[in-house]
Scaffold this active site. Structure first.
Site, mmCIF file in Angstrom:
data_model
loop_
_atom_site.group_PDB
_atom_site.id
_atom_site.type_symbol
_atom_site.label_atom_id
_atom_site.label_comp_id
_atom_site.label_asym_id
_atom_site.label_seq_id
_atom_site.Cartn_x
_atom_site.Cartn_y
_atom_site.Cartn_z
ATOM 1 N N HIS A 59 56.017 59.809 -0.698
ATOM 2 C CA HIS A 59 57.095 58.817 -0.612
ATOM 3 C C HIS A 59 58.310 59.390 -1.338
ATOM 4 C CE1 HIS A 59 53.550 55.943 -0.142
ATOM 5 N NE2 HIS A 59 54.164 56.024 1.031
ATOM 6 N N GLU A 62 59.733 58.435 -4.977
ATOM 7 C CA GLU A 62 58.814 58.416 -6.123
ATOM 8 C C GLU A 62 58.985 59.726 -6.892
ATOM 9 O OE1 GLU A 62 55.006 57.358 -4.461
ATOM 10 O OE2 GLU A 62 55.790 55.482 -3.651
ATOM 11 N N HIS A 151 51.814 59.405 -7.094
ATOM 12 C CA HIS A 151 52.760 58.377 -6.621
ATOM 13 C C HIS A 151 53.300 57.561 -7.789
ATOM 14 C CE1 HIS A 151 51.789 58.240 -2.160
ATOM 15 N NE2 HIS A 151 50.864 59.053 -2.635
ATOM 16 N N GLU A 215 48.625 56.448 -9.299
ATOM 17 C CA GLU A 215 49.835 55.616 -9.450
ATOM 18 C C GLU A 215 50.262 55.712 -10.909
ATOM 19 O OE1 GLU A 215 51.560 54.121 -7.210
ATOM 20 O OE2 GLU A 215 50.215 54.230 -5.477
#
Ligand SMILES: O=C(O)CCC(=O)N[C@@H](CCC(=O)O)C(=O)O
Ligand SMILES: [Zn+2]
EC number: 3.5.1.96
Length: 335
Positions: A59, A62, A151, A215
């Protein structure tokens, strides 16, 4: 520093390096494989037998994980980090990284495990290319395969740093890998219970790697990531790359485990999510709560004890997941 160490700069400027292979004075080989893709290979006598894939920028907005990979690569290219593992660095969606957006046309992280074949556009082509980079990298027999896909999340989170562990029928989640994640600063792990179309699911399910989506905090633009503390993860990654990792205590004390109760799928434009726009990941939802409604009087009502929501996003395309309902897991099925 060797020019190939500047993979991020090459990627941001869409520049193909003149020299595709460079070797450090210590015999570490850096090889540019294509846009946003660089392989690091230690001298044969130093090789510890681990193949480590580190990806970020799947992404484009990010940026903290992209900056982390850049620091690691600089360290390798200037000799401060002494690799004993083969490492593949991948920046997932270069066009989206250049624009600072999650994606351009469609979310690459919903195009793996064959999905790109059912789609078109450059993100579908890029997903196929990323699969191929990973396939070639992990094609050496009798080596250990590990993939971390890094991410950051759209929203704030009650648990800042956590991992998602993909699922494959007949394969058990590894306690040892969870202990390693805890040592790398992860506070929780979500154990998936079905096949998925993300990058880490592809390398886990098809290439037999131990693979995780990590994450790491909230997504912010380049240079604004001082609130995302990646010190523990960075330290552990350097140890993994240099093969100096201390033995990890296999007890998972302090690591919270969750499993997926249900994925909330948005079926139509009538989908409505009954959550405040600023709700944090891991917020608890009480039994009986009407979470979402969709066409044909579809209602998503919370039935699970101890349920929490992560990644709520009503703006996804129809047919895609608009949130995950999770519940605490006892860890009894770990290997
Ligand atoms: O914050 C969000 O809503 C999404 C953050 C993010 O990009 N998460 C990954 C998780 C991938 C996985 O399920 O392993 C994603 O949604 O692609
Ligand atoms: Zn992401």
């Amino acid at each position: 520093m060797l020019a190939l160490g500047k993979l991020l700069e090459l990627t941001l400027t869409d520049h193909e390096p003149a020299e595709k292979t460079q070797v450090t004075p210590k015999g570490v080989r850096l090889r540019w494989l294509g846009e946003g893709a660089l392989e690091v290979r230690p001298a044969e006598s130093e090789d510890c037998g681990l193949d480590l894939l580190l990806s970020a920028g799947i992404h484009g907005n990010e940026t903290a994980p992209i900056e982390l990979l850049e620091r690691l690569l600089h360290g390798v290219a200037n000799g401060q980090i002494k690799p004993r593992a083969r490492v593949l660095f991948l920046f997932g969606n270069p066009a989206a990284i250049r624009k600072g957006e999650r994606f351009i046309e469609q979310d690459i992280n919903r195009l793996f495990n064959g999905r790109h074949e059912l789609s078109s556009g450059f993100e579908a082509l890029r997903a196929a290319e990323l699969e191929q980079f990973a396939r070639v990298f992990f094609n050496k027999p009798e080596r250990t395969r590990l993939h971390y896909d890094l991410h950051t999340a759209i929203r704030g989170s009650k648990i800042e740093q956590f991992a998602l562990y993909p699922f494959k029928e007949g394969r058990k989640h590894s306690r040892r890998e969870l202990a390693r994640l805890a040592a790398a600063g992860m506070e929780a792990v979500l154990l998936q219970s079905k096949s998925s179309i993300t990058f880490s699911a592809f390398t886990y399910e098809q290439l037999d790697a131990e693979a995780f989506t990590l994450e790491l905090g909230k997504a912010r633009p380049f240079g604004q990531n001082e609130q995302v503390n990646l010190d523990k993860l960075e330290e552990r990654l350097v140890q993994i790359i240099e093969h100096t990792e201390p033995e990890t205590d296999a007890s998972l004390d302090g690591l919270k485990l969750f499993s997926v109760a249900r994925e909330i799928i948005k079926h139509s434009d009538s989908f409505h999510l009954h959550l405040p726009a600023d709700i944090e990941n891991f917020s608890e939802l009480s039994k009986g709560y009407l979470l979402a409604e969709d066409l044909a009087e579809t209602r998503w009502v919370v039935e699970e004890e101890g349920a929490r929501i992560i990644f709520p996003n009503p703006k996804v395309r129809n047919g895609l997941r608009a949130g995950i309902l999770i519940v605490p897991d006892s860890g009894q099925r770990l290997e």
